[in-house]
Design a protein around this motif. Sequence first.
Motif, PDB file in Angstrom:
ATOM      1  N   SER A 154       0.823  -1.208   0.000  1.00 29.59           N
ATOM      2  CA  SER A 154       0.000   0.000   0.000  1.00 29.59           C
ATOM      3  C   SER A 154       0.859   1.260   0.000  1.00 29.59           C
ATOM      4  CB  SER A 154      -0.928   0.011   1.223  1.00 29.59           C
ATOM      5  OG  SER A 154      -1.870  -1.016   1.142  1.00 29.59           O
ATOM      6  N   LEU A 155       2.104   1.130   0.418  1.00 34.94           N
ATOM      7  CA  LEU A 155       3.024   2.262   0.457  1.00 34.94           C
ATOM      8  C   LEU A 155       3.939   2.286  -0.765  1.00 34.94           C
ATOM      9  CD1 LEU A 155       4.011   2.017   4.229  1.00 34.94           C
ATOM     10  CD2 LEU A 155       2.261   3.457   3.191  1.00 34.94           C
ATOM     11  N   SER A 156       3.622   1.484  -1.771  1.00 35.33           N
ATOM     12  CA  SER A 156       4.455   1.377  -2.964  1.00 35.33           C
ATOM     13  C   SER A 156       3.687   1.833  -4.188  1.00 35.33           C
ATOM     14  CB  SER A 156       4.911  -0.074  -3.170  1.00 35.33           C
ATOM     15  OG  SER A 156       5.668  -0.529  -2.088  1.00 35.33           O
ATOM     16  N   ARG A 157       4.408   1.950  -5.296  1.00 33.07           N
ATOM     17  CA  ARG A 157       3.816   2.289  -6.578  1.00 33.07           C
ATOM     18  C   ARG A 157       4.259   1.282  -7.619  1.00 33.07           C
ATOM     19  NH1 ARG A 157       5.393   7.856  -7.387  1.00 33.07           N
ATOM     20  NH2 ARG A 157       6.162   7.368  -9.429  1.00 33.07           N
ATOM     21  N   GLY A 158       3.467   1.084  -8.646  1.00 29.43           N
ATOM     22  CA  GLY A 158       3.813   0.128  -9.682  1.00 29.43           C
ATOM     23  C   GLY A 158       2.879  -1.064  -9.628  1.00 29.43           C
ATOM     24  N   ARG A 159       3.284  -2.141 -10.241  1.00 30.20           N
ATOM     25  CA  ARG A 159       2.486  -3.374 -10.210  1.00 30.20           C
ATOM     26  C   ARG A 159       2.646  -4.027  -8.851  1.00 30.20           C
ATOM     27  NH1 ARG A 159       4.791  -6.803 -14.908  1.00 30.20           N
ATOM     28  NH2 ARG A 159       6.658  -5.587 -14.492  1.00 30.20           N
ATOM     29  N   ARG A 160       1.557  -4.142  -8.122  1.00 32.15           N
ATOM     30  CA  ARG A 160       1.613  -4.685  -6.767  1.00 32.15           C
ATOM     31  C   ARG A 160       1.152  -6.132  -6.784  1.00 32.15           C
ATOM     32  NH1 ARG A 160      -1.257   0.556  -4.069  1.00 32.15           N
ATOM     33  NH2 ARG A 160      -0.944   1.597  -6.054  1.00 32.15           N
ATOM     34  N   VAL A 161       2.086  -7.040  -6.505  1.00 28.74           N
ATOM     35  CA  VAL A 161       1.815  -8.468  -6.630  1.00 28.74           C
ATOM     36  C   VAL A 161       2.294  -9.198  -5.383  1.00 28.74           C
ATOM     37  CG1 VAL A 161       2.341 -10.565  -7.946  1.00 28.74           C
ATOM     38  CG2 VAL A 161       1.974  -8.405  -9.151  1.00 28.74           C
ATOM     39  N   ILE A 162       1.468 -10.127  -4.900  1.00 26.91           N
ATOM     40  CA  ILE A 162       1.844 -11.026  -3.813  1.00 26.91           C
ATOM     41  C   ILE A 162       1.877 -12.436  -4.380  1.00 26.91           C
ATOM     42  CG2 ILE A 162       1.198 -11.988  -1.569  1.00 26.91           C
ATOM     43  CD1 ILE A 162      -0.230  -9.339  -0.975  1.00 26.91           C
ATOM     44  N   LEU A 163       3.001 -13.107  -4.233  1.00 27.34           N
ATOM     45  CA  LEU A 163       3.167 -14.478  -4.720  1.00 27.34           C
ATOM     46  C   LEU A 163       3.429 -15.384  -3.522  1.00 27.34           C
ATOM     47  CD1 LEU A 163       3.543 -16.680  -6.818  1.00 27.34           C
ATOM     48  CD2 LEU A 163       5.874 -15.843  -7.212  1.00 27.34           C
ATOM     49  N   ILE A 164       2.570 -16.380  -3.344  1.00 27.07           N
ATOM     50  CA  ILE A 164       2.635 -17.269  -2.188  1.00 27.07           C
ATOM     51  C   ILE A 164       3.035 -18.672  -2.636  1.00 27.07           C
ATOM     52  CG2 ILE A 164       1.333 -18.273  -0.269  1.00 27.07           C
ATOM     53  CD1 ILE A 164      -0.655 -15.911  -0.611  1.00 27.07           C
ATOM     54  N   ILE A 165       4.016 -19.246  -1.951  1.00 31.28           N
ATOM     55  CA  ILE A 165       4.377 -20.649  -2.142  1.00 31.28           C
ATOM     56  C   ILE A 165       4.030 -21.359  -0.842  1.00 31.28           C
ATOM     57  CG2 ILE A 165       6.193 -22.294  -2.730  1.00 31.28           C
ATOM     58  CD1 ILE A 165       7.745 -19.934  -3.944  1.00 31.28           C
ATOM     59  N   SER A 166       2.983 -22.189  -0.873  1.00 31.62           N
ATOM     60  CA  SER A 166       2.478 -22.776   0.371  1.00 31.62           C
ATOM     61  C   SER A 166       1.531 -23.924   0.054  1.00 31.62           C
ATOM     62  CB  SER A 166       1.746 -21.709   1.192  1.00 31.62           C
ATOM     63  OG  SER A 166       1.113 -22.260   2.329  1.00 31.62           O
ATOM     64  N   ASP A 167       1.234 -24.740   1.082  1.00 32.78           N
ATOM     65  CA  ASP A 167       0.183 -25.739   0.924  1.00 32.78           C
ATOM     66  C   ASP A 167      -1.177 -25.165   1.295  1.00 32.78           C
ATOM     67  OD1 ASP A 167       0.382 -25.572   3.657  1.00 32.78           O
ATOM     68  OD2 ASP A 167       0.700 -27.713   4.005  1.00 32.78           O
TER      69      ASP A 167
ATOM     70  N   GLU B   9      -4.815  -2.955  -3.432  1.00 33.13           N
ATOM     71  CA  GLU B   9      -4.907  -3.105  -4.884  1.00 33.13           C
ATOM     72  C   GLU B   9      -3.898  -4.099  -5.425  1.00 33.13           C
ATOM     73  OE1 GLU B   9      -4.705   0.855  -6.483  1.00 33.13           O
ATOM     74  OE2 GLU B   9      -6.627   1.433  -5.635  1.00 33.13           O
ATOM     75  N   ALA B  10      -3.466  -5.029  -4.578  1.00 35.38           N
ATOM     76  CA  ALA B  10      -2.515  -6.061  -4.991  1.00 35.38           C
ATOM     77  C   ALA B  10      -3.235  -7.247  -5.620  1.00 35.38           C
ATOM     78  CB  ALA B  10      -1.703  -6.525  -3.793  1.00 35.38           C
ATOM     79  N   VAL B  11      -2.530  -7.916  -6.519  1.00 35.06           N
ATOM     80  CA  VAL B  11      -3.000  -9.161  -7.115  1.00 35.06           C
ATOM     81  C   VAL B  11      -2.256 -10.310  -6.439  1.00 35.06           C
ATOM     82  CG1 VAL B  11      -3.136 -10.517  -9.232  1.00 35.06           C
ATOM     83  CG2 VAL B  11      -3.489  -8.051  -9.313  1.00 35.06           C
ATOM     84  N   VAL B  12      -2.979 -11.359  -6.086  1.00 36.94           N
ATOM     85  CA  VAL B  12      -2.379 -12.489  -5.374  1.00 36.94           C
ATOM     86  C   VAL B  12      -2.318 -13.713  -6.284  1.00 36.94           C
ATOM     87  CG1 VAL B  12      -2.547 -14.043  -3.393  1.00 36.94           C
ATOM     88  CG2 VAL B  12      -3.247 -11.644  -3.163  1.00 36.94           C
ATOM     89  N   TYR B  13      -1.133 -14.320  -6.344  1.00 38.89           N
ATOM     90  CA  TYR B  13      -0.934 -15.600  -7.007  1.00 38.89           C
ATOM     91  C   TYR B  13      -0.498 -16.610  -5.948  1.00 38.89           C
ATOM     92  CZ  TYR B  13      -0.956 -13.102 -11.476  1.00 38.89           C
ATOM     93  OH  TYR B  13      -1.316 -12.333 -12.541  1.00 38.89           O
ATOM     94  N   VAL B  14      -0.988 -17.834  -6.080  1.00 44.32           N
ATOM     95  CA  VAL B  14      -0.632 -18.885  -5.127  1.00 44.32           C
ATOM     96  C   VAL B  14      -0.140 -20.113  -5.882  1.00 44.32           C
ATOM     97  CG1 VAL B  14      -1.444 -20.445  -3.320  1.00 44.32           C
ATOM     98  CG2 VAL B  14      -2.294 -18.093  -3.399  1.00 44.32           C
TER      99      VAL B  14
END
Length: 322
Positions: A180-193, A214-219
């Motif tokens: 939320s304190l950043s600019r650009g493409r905001r992405v969260i990538l999770i490696i988990s079960d 406004e982040a997009v999450v990939y798992v």
Amino acid sequence: MPATIPSWSSRLTPFLFWTALCLLGPGALPVFSQESPDDDYRLVVDVDLVTVLASVTTAEGALAAGLGRHDFHLYEGGTAQEIALFARESDRSLRLQLLFDSSLSITTELGSQQEAAIDFLRVVAKPGDRVSILQVSEDVVELVRETSRPRAMARALRSIRPQGGTSLYDAVYLASQALSLSRGRRVILIISDGTDTTSKVSMEECLRQVLASEAVVYVLLVQPIKSEAGRNLAEERSMIYLTRETGGRTFMVASPDALRDSFARIGEELRTQYLLGYYPRHDREPEKFRRIRIEVDLAGARVRARSGYHAAAGPRLPARAR
């Protein structure tokens, strides 16, 4: 040194500044023009602009590249909105939070997971991008913060060792706070079960915070147990729901080859996303959820984007001044 987040109260500190600004009212919020999408040396805050990161696939399932502003139609709550901002995300910097589950439940293929993640970051992260890596066990440990150096990323990932439980929702909540304190493409990538055993926040609180960032999450959903018997299917469905609501995707990973293939598909998608922004054409009611829908002029196409936002979620485009 890695930073362990010791208490829940300290996790909320980054948002005290924005809370104070909101209490002062809209007139206290600075708004400056943006001359360059990757200019990290200027503070840009716009509490009215709502931005949405979208991925488009064709009827055949291929990623649709080369679309223009005129190809998109955006709606909030059924009301058509004028698209005030349009950009192809391959032209914008990436702000990636990589969450690596190090709990004892998924450590069978730990080495291959680490090396696959290193190779992915080496390809995806460009000089202007910034990557943070969080180790997720019972504690959430930030191994490296906003780096663009491949060696620092590799060193951080290879330092991960199996331990304890999993505070996965806490980690996603904290990662979205940072974005939320950043600019650009905001992405969260999770490696988990997908299993969460020790979080202090709920799935609902986690999702609300991610939508606000406004982040997009990939798992990458690691499946050490191949059959359904013994797997936590409810937690897996929660991860699928989280990615769907934010416009991301969930990949089922049952082998090292599947892991690398999933990384490659995420990398391709990150190069073909679109950023749309608009100013809502109505007054915002506090706490009301605003549903967003995007359509494209492409027969059979499918659009993935976040489902909406809460009207009282706070500033939309905050950035950290450097």
